[in-house]
Enzyme design. Sequence first.
Site, short mmCIF file in Angstrom:
data_model
loop_
_atom_site.label_atom_id
_atom_site.label_comp_id
_atom_site.label_asym_id
_atom_site.label_seq_id
_atom_site.Cartn_x
_atom_site.Cartn_y
_atom_site.Cartn_z
N GLY A 126 2.55 -0.87 4.49
CA GLY A 126 2.56 0.53 4.07
C GLY A 126 3.98 1.03 3.87
N GLY A 127 4.52 1.70 4.89
CA GLY A 127 5.83 2.34 4.82
C GLY A 127 6.92 1.46 4.23
CG HIS A 148 -6.15 2.44 4.91
ND1 HIS A 148 -5.68 3.41 5.78
CD2 HIS A 148 -5.17 1.50 4.83
CE1 HIS A 148 -4.47 3.06 6.18
NE2 HIS A 148 -4.13 1.92 5.62
CG ASN A 200 -1.78 1.20 1.36
OD1 ASN A 200 -1.91 1.95 0.39
ND2 ASN A 200 -2.39 1.41 2.52
CD1 TRP A 201 3.65 0.95 -2.79
CD2 TRP A 201 3.50 1.96 -4.79
NE1 TRP A 201 4.31 0.16 -3.70
CE2 TRP A 201 4.23 0.76 -4.95
CE3 TRP A 201 3.28 2.75 -5.91
CZ2 TRP A 201 4.75 0.34 -6.17
CZ3 TRP A 201 3.79 2.34 -7.13
CH2 TRP A 201 4.52 1.15 -7.26
CE LYS A 202 -0.18 3.55 4.58
NZ LYS A 202 -0.24 3.76 6.02
CD GLU A 213 -2.98 5.94 6.32
OE1 GLU A 213 -2.96 5.83 5.08
OE2 GLU A 213 -2.10 5.46 7.07
CB SER A 266 4.46 -0.88 12.43
OG SER A 266 4.04 0.46 12.59
CD GLU A 325 -4.00 -1.91 7.58
OE1 GLU A 325 -2.82 -2.11 7.23
OE2 GLU A 325 -4.66 -0.94 7.22
P1 PGA Z 1 2.32 0.82 7.78
O1 PGA Z 1 0.90 0.99 7.05
O2 PGA Z 1 2.89 -0.50 7.30
O3 PGA Z 1 3.12 1.99 7.32
O4 PGA Z 1 2.06 0.81 9.24
C1 PGA Z 1 0.03 -0.08 6.90
C2 PGA Z 1 -1.23 0.37 6.23
O5 PGA Z 1 -1.67 1.49 6.50
O6 PGA Z 1 -1.82 -0.34 5.41
#
Ligand code: PGA
Length: 245
Positions: free
Chosen positions: A228-229, A86, A8-10, A88, A207, A164
């Site tokens: 994500g990150g 998600h 997930n590159w956001k 966010e 994370s 999550e």
């Molecule tokens: P993260 O994000 O790995 O940076 O914690 C996960 C996600 O939001 O899907």
Amino acid sequence: MNKLLIANWKMNPDSAAEAVRLARAEDLNGVVVAPPFIFLERVKKVLRRAQLAGQDVFLSEPRAATGEISPYMLKQVGVGYVIVGHSERRRLVGETDELISKKVQAALKAGLKVVLCVGELKRDLRSKIYDLRKAKNFVKKQLIKDLKGLNLKSYGLSLIIAYEPVWAIGTGTPDNPASAAEMIKYIKKILNLRYHGLNPRVLYGGSVTAKNAAGFLRRPEIDGALVGGASLKAGEFKKIWTVSN
Ligand code: PGA
């Protein structure tokens, strides 16, 4: 069983050239790459093994929906999966469970696989594994609201859940694998009971890094990870993929 890894590159990267570079590096079996909408077509062109996901989707109707993207449009550019709900989007854009349940339905009806994200906002990190009750209750209620009105008999196979815990996303403080596994077992149990044998894949997200991935991915209950990150660093993501295979 092979694990599913979603990158997930956001809202990254900043350029199409960088998106293509990252996609080439993450073009691996069992991987689903979720770039921003604007890079979907460019990324699709370079993928041979990995699948493509949207990070969000709108409804099929109304067509007068300025700024939105429909499930059919995503399908047309070769998207197979879509992330819905998600945290966010719930927090930054104010998406409600009501809208999320409509998105889940619209996407499934259009033939997309849906990755529905759920997870509690906070947890008392001093509490022990056996005291996950509050978090479980929260997640159960969220699942019921987000899957409301859905004919899971027709579409159940295309549903994937990503557990999550919100406090673990982007914080560098992941859940511990034992308690994530317990929550995921619980999610599977309630979906099975409530929706007549529904048995979706359930991923962990929050994370995940090359260092901690093995702890999650070696658990039989955890069917993969939403990353994500760490998915923005090709080398690190590849290490996570190696663990998942
Ligand atoms: P993260 O994000 O790995 O940076 O914690 C996960 C996600 O939001 O899907």
